[in-house]
Enzyme design. Structure first.
Site, PDB file in Angstrom:
ATOM      1  N   LYS A  35      87.953   1.510 -22.733  1.00 19.08           N
ATOM      2  CA  LYS A  35      87.446   2.857 -23.020  1.00 19.08           C
ATOM      3  C   LYS A  35      85.912   2.890 -22.984  1.00 19.08           C
ATOM      4  CE  LYS A  35      90.117   5.174 -25.994  1.00 19.08           C
ATOM      5  NZ  LYS A  35      90.652   5.349 -27.346  1.00 19.08           N
ATOM      6  N   PHE A 147      86.750  20.447 -36.296  1.00 17.86           N
ATOM      7  CA  PHE A 147      87.802  21.435 -36.034  1.00 17.86           C
ATOM      8  C   PHE A 147      88.041  21.637 -34.546  1.00 17.86           C
ATOM      9  CE2 PHE A 147      85.587  22.532 -39.970  1.00 17.86           C
ATOM     10  CZ  PHE A 147      86.635  22.445 -40.866  1.00 17.86           C
ATOM     11  N   PHE A 257      97.334  32.964 -32.093  1.00 24.52           N
ATOM     12  CA  PHE A 257      98.294  32.034 -32.692  1.00 24.52           C
ATOM     13  C   PHE A 257      99.600  32.712 -33.091  1.00 24.52           C
ATOM     14  CE2 PHE A 257      97.119  27.567 -33.117  1.00 24.52           C
ATOM     15  CZ  PHE A 257      95.976  27.625 -32.330  1.00 24.52           C
ATOM     16  N   LEU A 258      99.914  33.811 -32.391  1.00 24.81           N
ATOM     17  CA  LEU A 258     101.210  34.471 -32.587  1.00 24.81           C
ATOM     18  C   LEU A 258     102.017  34.416 -31.296  1.00 24.81           C
ATOM     19  CD1 LEU A 258     100.679  37.677 -34.779  1.00 24.81           C
ATOM     20  CD2 LEU A 258     101.689  35.481 -35.432  1.00 24.81           C
ATOM     21  N   CYS A 268      97.572  16.705 -33.716  1.00 26.45           N
ATOM     22  CA  CYS A 268      97.029  17.194 -34.991  1.00 26.45           C
ATOM     23  C   CYS A 268      98.037  17.956 -35.836  1.00 26.45           C
ATOM     24  CB  CYS A 268      95.807  18.069 -34.742  1.00 26.45           C
ATOM     25  SG  CYS A 268      94.412  17.125 -34.129  1.00 26.45           S
ATOM     26  N   LYS A 271     101.397  16.104 -37.262  1.00 25.46           N
ATOM     27  CA  LYS A 271     101.190  14.987 -38.203  1.00 25.46           C
ATOM     28  C   LYS A 271     100.353  15.430 -39.410  1.00 25.46           C
ATOM     29  CE  LYS A 271      96.769  13.402 -37.090  1.00 25.46           C
ATOM     30  NZ  LYS A 271      95.638  13.261 -37.952  1.00 25.46           N
ATOM     31  N   LYS A 331      99.795  21.122 -24.472  1.00 26.51           N
ATOM     32  CA  LYS A 331      99.256  22.452 -24.212  1.00 26.51           C
ATOM     33  C   LYS A 331      98.428  22.379 -22.934  1.00 26.51           C
ATOM     34  CE  LYS A 331      94.866  22.492 -26.665  1.00 26.51           C
ATOM     35  NZ  LYS A 331      94.098  23.131 -27.723  1.00 26.51           N
ATOM     36  N   ARG A 338     100.938  13.632 -26.874  1.00 33.17           N
ATOM     37  CA  ARG A 338     101.417  13.277 -28.210  1.00 33.17           C
ATOM     38  C   ARG A 338     102.265  14.423 -28.771  1.00 33.17           C
ATOM     39  NH1 ARG A 338      95.972  11.753 -31.181  1.00 33.17           N
ATOM     40  NH2 ARG A 338      95.244  13.365 -29.736  1.00 33.17           N
TER      41      ARG A 338
HETATM   42  C1  UDX Z   1      94.373  21.990 -33.482  1.00 34.39           C
HETATM   43  C2  UDX Z   1      93.469  22.996 -34.183  1.00 34.39           C
HETATM   44  O1  UDX Z   1      93.468  24.244 -33.472  1.00 34.39           O
HETATM   45  C3  UDX Z   1      92.058  22.449 -34.291  1.00 34.39           C
HETATM   46  O2  UDX Z   1      91.217  23.350 -34.982  1.00 34.39           O
HETATM   47  C4  UDX Z   1      92.106  21.120 -35.014  1.00 34.39           C
HETATM   48  O3  UDX Z   1      90.835  20.553 -35.100  1.00 34.39           O
HETATM   49  C5  UDX Z   1      93.047  20.165 -34.294  1.00 34.39           C
HETATM   50  O4  UDX Z   1      94.337  20.759 -34.156  1.00 34.39           O
HETATM   51  P1  UDX Z   1      94.806  21.314 -30.926  1.00 34.39           P
HETATM   52  O5  UDX Z   1      95.798  20.314 -31.434  1.00 34.39           O
HETATM   53  O6  UDX Z   1      93.850  20.899 -29.864  1.00 34.39           O
HETATM   54  O7  UDX Z   1      93.911  21.857 -32.137  1.00 34.39           O
HETATM   55  O8  UDX Z   1      95.650  22.539 -30.345  1.00 34.39           O
HETATM   56  P2  UDX Z   1      95.906  24.073 -30.668  1.00 34.39           P
HETATM   57  O9  UDX Z   1      95.190  24.895 -29.688  1.00 34.39           O
HETATM   58  O10 UDX Z   1      95.699  24.373 -32.104  1.00 34.39           O
HETATM   59  O11 UDX Z   1      97.462  24.181 -30.328  1.00 34.39           O
HETATM   60  C6  UDX Z   1      98.421  23.425 -31.062  1.00 34.39           C
HETATM   61  C7  UDX Z   1      99.830  23.661 -30.568  1.00 34.39           C
HETATM   62  O12 UDX Z   1     100.272  24.957 -30.937  1.00 34.39           O
HETATM   63  C8  UDX Z   1     100.022  23.570 -29.055  1.00 34.39           C
HETATM   64  O13 UDX Z   1     101.186  22.830 -28.790  1.00 34.39           O
HETATM   65  C9  UDX Z   1     100.173  25.014 -28.627  1.00 34.39           C
HETATM   66  O14 UDX Z   1     100.960  25.136 -27.466  1.00 34.39           O
HETATM   67  C10 UDX Z   1     100.874  25.617 -29.840  1.00 34.39           C
HETATM   68  N1  UDX Z   1     100.667  27.063 -29.997  1.00 34.39           N
HETATM   69  C11 UDX Z   1      99.408  27.567 -30.184  1.00 34.39           C
HETATM   70  C12 UDX Z   1     101.766  27.929 -29.997  1.00 34.39           C
HETATM   71  O15 UDX Z   1     102.915  27.491 -29.849  1.00 34.39           O
HETATM   72  N2  UDX Z   1     101.550  29.272 -30.166  1.00 34.39           N
HETATM   73  C13 UDX Z   1     100.316  29.806 -30.347  1.00 34.39           C
HETATM   74  O16 UDX Z   1     100.210  31.027 -30.514  1.00 34.39           O
HETATM   75  C14 UDX Z   1      99.206  28.927 -30.362  1.00 34.39           C
END
Ligand code: UDX
Length: 441
Positions: A35, A147, A257-258, A268, A271, A331, A338
């Site tokens: 890495k 975050f 997030f809906l 994240c 876990k 995503k 993971r």
């Molecule tokens: C998340 C937090 O957003 C971030 O602030 C923190 O520091 C780390 O964890 P991340 O894991 O990168 O970030 O992804 P995020 O964009 O939050 O999405 C998490 C999961 O939720 C994904 O699998 C995504 O597909 C899912 N998701 C998100 C949904 O199913 N519906 C939504 O409306 C939004």
């Protein structure tokens, strides 16, 4: 300022490059030589939009180096702890081995006045225990949670929503003299984002550690809430996407997030909510977080429901059928697999007798290594060749834009499952496809 960044994964590599861009002289330290060699040559060891450019810009300044030698931390004023805290095997608790190892390796190289700045997501109480061990060194611990979202990591680091400093405090809860000095040093580190108007919350260690898990628990709850509504929509013929639009117009709720579908995965949210429940149990307040069990259960149920839906759409069985799964990353804009809902569903379908072919624009190398039993294809068209069902599992822009007429010419049966509610049902149905999604009629 000279800073060290310990741990160069998704968080640390981005943090190191961003700190150099903010004008600091940075050394990134990781135990993994493969890495650090890649990073030193300016190559990002994982897919993250903007990271290659950030590394190149930082390298051009000559202020960014990477090494496996913990002694390289000596002489830095600030040491960022950016190692991972994965779920412990077979338990809900966080595995703190990497935090422990990184901290122990750093200790002999600290000088009085240094700051150790924790960015990793840890169970509340970890910072207090680490701070105790710094007393003989004259260094100060600050908890400064990160975050960042994968896919937006560079932007989130350079332009964060907010900064949180968890400082050592006195009996009245006010920062101690060391705490105030530490805050002044961090103000220098983050001079640019602070000048840009980034809000700053100054608090004690416990609050700072809780902020991170509270934020992720809230986000996970929001997703599982809408997925619970999807279950109700499925049994009443309602449409969860319209429902989300309608409730989302209420500012107090908000539309972000809906998005109902296969639910959350990644390194994240899953876990973190589990580690939070485990910690609450240790603190004797498990009742306070018992709702997170339900949040987790709703989330996992979506994956099972998707396999059921595939069976339903194929007339009762998927045994021997060819299924194309579009997406392997948890995503879009990430190669991180993971706890990916896409791969979890792909593997369940394969175990239940289907022939599953997975494709993804970025995550195929990671997916192949983790799930060698699945078949893989480079493009959506190749994956969908002769497919009996196509499942959109990760909403990459190229999958959202797929032309139903063109894809219809390569499949054996025009059946599409929209695992992320991002396709236009009318367009797909008009092109002769059977369209099904979670939470939609
Ligand atoms: C998340 C937090 O957003 C971030 O602030 C923190 O520091 C780390 O964890 P991340 O894991 O990168 O970030 O992804 P995020 O964009 O939050 O999405 C998490 C999961 O939720 C994904 O699998 C995504 O597909 C899912 N998701 C998100 C949904 O199913 N519906 C939504 O409306 C939004």
């Amino acid at each position: 300022m000279r800073v060290s960044v310990i741990g160069c994964g998704y968080l640390g590599a981005v943090h190191a490059a961003s700190m150099a861009q903010l004008g600091h002289e940075v050394v990134g330290i990781d135990v993994d030589a493969a890495k650090t060699d890649l990073l030193a040559s300016g190559t990002a060891p994982f897919y993250e939009p903007g990271l290659p450019e950030a590394l190149a810009a930082a390298r051009a300044t000559g202020r960014l180096a990477f090494t496996t030698d913990p002694a390289a931390a000596a002489g830095s004023r600030v040491h960022f702890l950016c190692v991972g805290t994965p779920q412990q095997h077979g338990e809900f608790r966080a595995d703190l081995t990497y935090v422990e190892d990184a901290f122990a390796a750093l200790l002999p190289h600290l000088a009085p006045g240094d700051l150790v700045v924790g960015k990793s997501t840890v169970p509340v109480g970890t910072a207090e225990a680490l701070a105790q061990r710094l007393t003989t060194t004259g260094a100060t611990l600050v908890w400064n949670p990160e975050f960042l979202r994968e896919g937006f990591a560079v932007q989130d680091t350079l332009h964060p929503d907010r900064l949180v400093y968890g400082l050592p405090t006195d009996a009245e809860g006010e920062p101690t003299a060391d705490g105030a000095r530490a805050a002044a040093v961090l103000d220098e580190v983050y001079a640019q984002p602070l000048a840009d108007g980034t809000p700053l919350v100054v608090c004690d260690y416990a609050t700072a550690q809780l902020v991170k898990v509270a934020a992720n628990s809230f986000l996970a709850t929001k997703i599982s809430f809408i997925n619970a509504m999807a279950e109700l929509c499925e049994s009443t013929g309602a449409d969860v996407t319209r429902l989300a639009d309608a409730i989302g117009y209420d500012d107090r709720i908000g539309r972000r997030f809906l998005n109902a579908g296969l639910g959350f995965g990644g390194g994240c949210l899953p876990k973190d909510i589990r580690a939070f429940m485990a910690r609450a149990g240790e603190l004797g307040v498990d009742q306070a977080l018992s709702f997170l069990r339900e949040v987790d259960a709703i989330n996992m149920r979506r994956r099972v429901r998707m396999v059921d839906l595939a069976r339903e759409v194929c007339g009762g069985s998927i045994v021997g059928l060819r299924i194309a799964v579009l997406g392997a990353a948890f995503k879009p804009d990430s190669d991180d697999i993971r706890d990916s809902p896409a791969l979890s569903v792909a593997a369940q379908m394969q175990l239940q007798g289907a022939h599953v072919t997975v494709t993804d624009p970025q995550a195929l190398p990671n997916a192949r290594a983790a799930w060698p039993g699945l078949a893989y294809a480079d493009t959506a068209e190749e994956a969908a060749a002769d497919a009996d069902v196509v499942l959109l599992a990760t909403e990459w822009p190229e999958y959202r834009r797929l032309d139903p007429a063109a894809l219809g010419t390569v499949v054996a049966h025009r059946r599409v499952l929209d695992g992320r509610n991002v396709l236009d049902p009318r367009a797909w149905r008009a092109a002769g496809w059977t369209y099904r999604a979670l939470g939609r009629p």
